[in-house]
Design an enzyme around this catalytic site. Structure first.
Site, PDB file in Angstrom:
ATOM      1  N   ASP A 258       2.830  -8.975   1.503  1.00 21.21           N
ATOM      2  CA  ASP A 258       1.522  -9.454   1.960  1.00 21.21           C
ATOM      3  C   ASP A 258       0.757 -10.135   0.826  1.00 21.21           C
ATOM      4  OD1 ASP A 258       1.700  -6.609   1.235  1.00 21.21           O
ATOM      5  OD2 ASP A 258      -0.483  -6.683   1.247  1.00 21.21           O
ATOM      6  N   ASN A 259       1.274 -10.031  -0.387  1.00 16.18           N
ATOM      7  CA  ASN A 259       0.623 -10.680  -1.523  1.00 16.18           C
ATOM      8  C   ASN A 259       1.425 -11.873  -2.025  1.00 16.18           C
ATOM      9  OD1 ASN A 259      -1.425  -8.783  -1.386  1.00 16.18           O
ATOM     10  ND2 ASN A 259      -0.508  -7.442  -2.916  1.00 16.18           N
TER      11      ASN A 259
HETATM   12  P1  AMP Z   1      -4.176  -5.263  -1.626  1.00 15.88           P
HETATM   13  O1  AMP Z   1      -3.476  -4.137  -2.294  1.00 15.88           O
HETATM   14  O2  AMP Z   1      -5.488  -5.640  -2.288  1.00 15.88           O
HETATM   15  O3  AMP Z   1      -3.312  -6.446  -1.411  1.00 15.88           O
HETATM   16  O4  AMP Z   1      -4.626  -4.721  -0.195  1.00 15.88           O
HETATM   17  C1  AMP Z   1      -3.713  -4.201   0.741  1.00 15.88           C
HETATM   18  C2  AMP Z   1      -4.393  -4.003   2.059  1.00 15.88           C
HETATM   19  O5  AMP Z   1      -5.455  -3.055   1.968  1.00 15.88           O
HETATM   20  C3  AMP Z   1      -5.006  -5.257   2.645  1.00 15.88           C
HETATM   21  O6  AMP Z   1      -4.807  -5.243   4.027  1.00 15.88           O
HETATM   22  C4  AMP Z   1      -6.470  -5.118   2.302  1.00 15.88           C
HETATM   23  O7  AMP Z   1      -7.283  -5.840   3.203  1.00 15.88           O
HETATM   24  C5  AMP Z   1      -6.668  -3.618   2.434  1.00 15.88           C
HETATM   25  N1  AMP Z   1      -7.790  -3.140   1.603  1.00 15.88           N
HETATM   26  C6  AMP Z   1      -7.836  -3.093   0.254  1.00 15.88           C
HETATM   27  N2  AMP Z   1      -9.021  -2.593  -0.155  1.00 15.88           N
HETATM   28  C7  AMP Z   1      -9.756  -2.342   0.937  1.00 15.88           C
HETATM   29  C8  AMP Z   1     -11.074  -1.821   1.167  1.00 15.88           C
HETATM   30  N3  AMP Z   1     -11.889  -1.466   0.165  1.00 15.88           N
HETATM   31  N4  AMP Z   1     -11.478  -1.696   2.450  1.00 15.88           N
HETATM   32  C9  AMP Z   1     -10.680  -2.044   3.460  1.00 15.88           C
HETATM   33  N5  AMP Z   1      -9.447  -2.524   3.311  1.00 15.88           N
HETATM   34  C10 AMP Z   1      -8.969  -2.678   2.072  1.00 15.88           C
HETATM   35 MG    MG Z   2      -3.332  -8.175  -0.633  1.00 13.26          MG
END
Ligand code: AMP
Ligand code: MG
Length: 486
Positions: A258-259
């Site tokens: 997803d990244n």
């Molecule tokens: P990431 O690790 O930043 O790529 O995030 C992974 C997933 O977690 C994605 O779907 C983000 O939208 C969700 N996510 C990360 N931080 C938050 C947060 N503080 N509130 C809601 N969703 C989050």
């Molecule tokens: Mg992400």
């Protein structure tokens, strides 16, 4: 506190044209950013604003703070959260923008289409247990590193602004909240295709594939097997991207599917960081306990992620499943040599080599080996290499390199010029980034942050603004750890 208004027109110059909203509705959910109490502009990227055709010189600071915190919505925006899935550390999960809201697509003066996204602007239907918010430190960090990666000539999402919200966010402790405005070619990820494949409808999948090709690979539309060409084009862009990361010592840190953007841009700056000492096993992220996303594992992970992408495309590659799998395998098999070609071409430039010889790879590997053995600083070693000054760490290697340089018809100045264009003087060193963040977040002092940004803006040029940013970290900072920006 502030009524949402599309009539107030905060900062003119937006030209929204929201094509993603035309996709089947499973791909997004409309949502409004939450209002924040006391928005304040902390950082603003005027040079990016210029590229986007936004008349920032007339910008009213308090209006801008409202805009870049999500309190007011610019005319033409159609805010939504995008749906996606993804493999996180190898495990499949259904995700979506949990703390990001796409305002829409802005057309720049050159006709280029940009996603304008607010990160940290409140909960969405995909937030799960998260608060939808972001702390100031991690958003400033994303701003610094993404702009540094951009200046290094690497495809990346960019950062237009950081606003503080005047509201605390609760992590292990209370931290000041903020919103980052992210600008991207698009936010379509491998995970978006995994979400598409999950729908079990080739129509829904095809809509996303056609849309993405139209947006990022328009030349491939209408070819003999456009979806195969699409797959191979994404493979090629990702091979080029990860080679560029390795060449400057960048570790993304959380290369979940997803990244990984289909556009070929670096996306999602969480626990990323740059190498100081050259050690291919380097891991900075506190949650990457097994080193899945270690420096040298990155090409293998890109390849793995591309295999997940190829699986999603199977129904489009051939109507016969067996044949589709063959096509996907053949395409994926292109990755290792593509990556090596990009890497070796980049390494030749770093070493001042204009020509190609079969022994070049071995020359590169023996340099890296010596650097690893001697715990040399990656960035400074390359910047300091000079044909006329023996590299005392490994004089035998130096003489081998000089002999190789003599076999090309180039002057020493030609060599130095090529090397200077390919070996940065500065990278965002972890201890310098931390220093700037502590001053900005804890003391409200943006001076170190602005100085750091100035040093990183032209990383290949010497200059007074580089002073103090070239030194490797002080002794004893080896165990540096990064945390996910949540
Ligand atoms: P990431 O690790 O930043 O790529 O995030 C992974 C997933 O977690 C994605 O779907 C983000 O939208 C969700 N996510 C990360 N931080 C938050 C947060 N503080 N509130 C809601 N969703 C989050
Ligand atoms: Mg992400």
């Amino acid at each position: 506190m502030n009524p949402k208004s599309t009539k107030d027109f905060p900062m003119a110059g937006w030209h929204f044209d929201n094509s993603y909203a035309q996709l089947p509705e499973v791909y997004f959910t409309r949502v409004q950013p939450g209002s924040v109490r006391l928005p304040k502009l902390v950082l603003f990227n005027s040079s990016l604003a210029e590229n986007l055709g936004l008349p920032w010189k007339d910008m009213d600071l308090s209006e801008a703070a409202f805009l870049f915190s999500g309190n007011t919505i610019p005319e033409g925006a159609d805010p939504m959260a995008q749906a996606y899935a993804g493999h996180q550390f190898g495990h499949f999960t259904v995700l979506g923008d949990g703390r990001a809201i796409l305002l829409g697509e802005h057309l720049g003066p050159d006709g280029k289409r940009w996603d304008i996204q607010l990160k940290g602007s409140g909960r969405t239907s995909y937030s799960r247990r998260g608060d939808g918010r972001a702390a100031l430190g991690p958003m400033l960090r994303e701003y610094i590193i993404s702009e540094a990666v951009y200046a290094l000539g690497i495809p990346t999402t960019r950062s237009l602004a950081v606003a503080s919200t005047g509201e605390p966010v609760l992590r292990e402790e209370e931290l000041p909240g903020s919103v980052l405005t992210r600008v991207a070619a698009s936010h379509i990820r491998v995970g978006t295709f995994e979400y598409a494949a999950m729908q079990q409808s080739s129509e829904i999948l095809r809509a996303l594939a056609d849309y993405t090709m139209h947006r990022h690979y328009p030349d491939l539309l209408g070819g003999a097997n456009p979806y195969r060409s699409f797959l191979e084009a994404v493979i090629e862009r990702q091979a080029s991207l990860v080679a560029k990361w390795l060449l400057v010592g960048f570790i993304h840190g959380v290369m979940n599917t997803d990244n990984m953007a289909i556009s070929g841009e670096t996306i999602d700056y969480g626990p990323c960081a740059f190498l100081d000492v050259y050690d291919p096993a380097t891991v900075f992220s506190s949650i990457d306990r097994n080193g899945r996303y270690a420096y040298a594992n990155q090409p293998g992970i890109v390849h793995w992620n591309l295999a997940r992408f190829a699986e999603c495309l199977l129904p489009l590659l051939d109507s016969d499943e067996g044949r589709a799998i063959e096509v996907a395998k053949e395409s994926l098999a292109l990755f290792p040599s593509l990556f090596q070609q990009y890497r070796l071409a980049g390494m030749r430039a770093k070493l001042g080599l204009f020509t190609e010889e079969p022994g070049d790879l071995a020359l590169v590997e023996s340099l890296l080996h010596a650097m690893n053995r001697n715990r040399s600083d990656y960035t400074n070693t390359f910047r300091d290499l000079d044909p006329e000054r023996v590299w005392t760490t490994d004089a035998a290697w130096h003489s081998e390199w000089v002999t190789r340089l003599r076999r090309q018809e180039k002057t020493i100045d030609d060599v130095r010029r090529l090397m200077r264009l390919n070996n940065p003087v500065v990278i965002p060193r972890n201890f310098k980034v931390e220093e700037a963040l502590v001053a900005a977040v804890s003391a409200g002092n943006n001076d170190p942050l602005n100085r750091l940004l100035a040093a990183l803006a032209k990383p290949f040029e010497d200059g007074a603004e580089k002073q103090g940013y070239q030194e490797p970290p002080p002794e004893g900072s080896e165990g540096y750890q990064t945390f996910c920006g949540t």
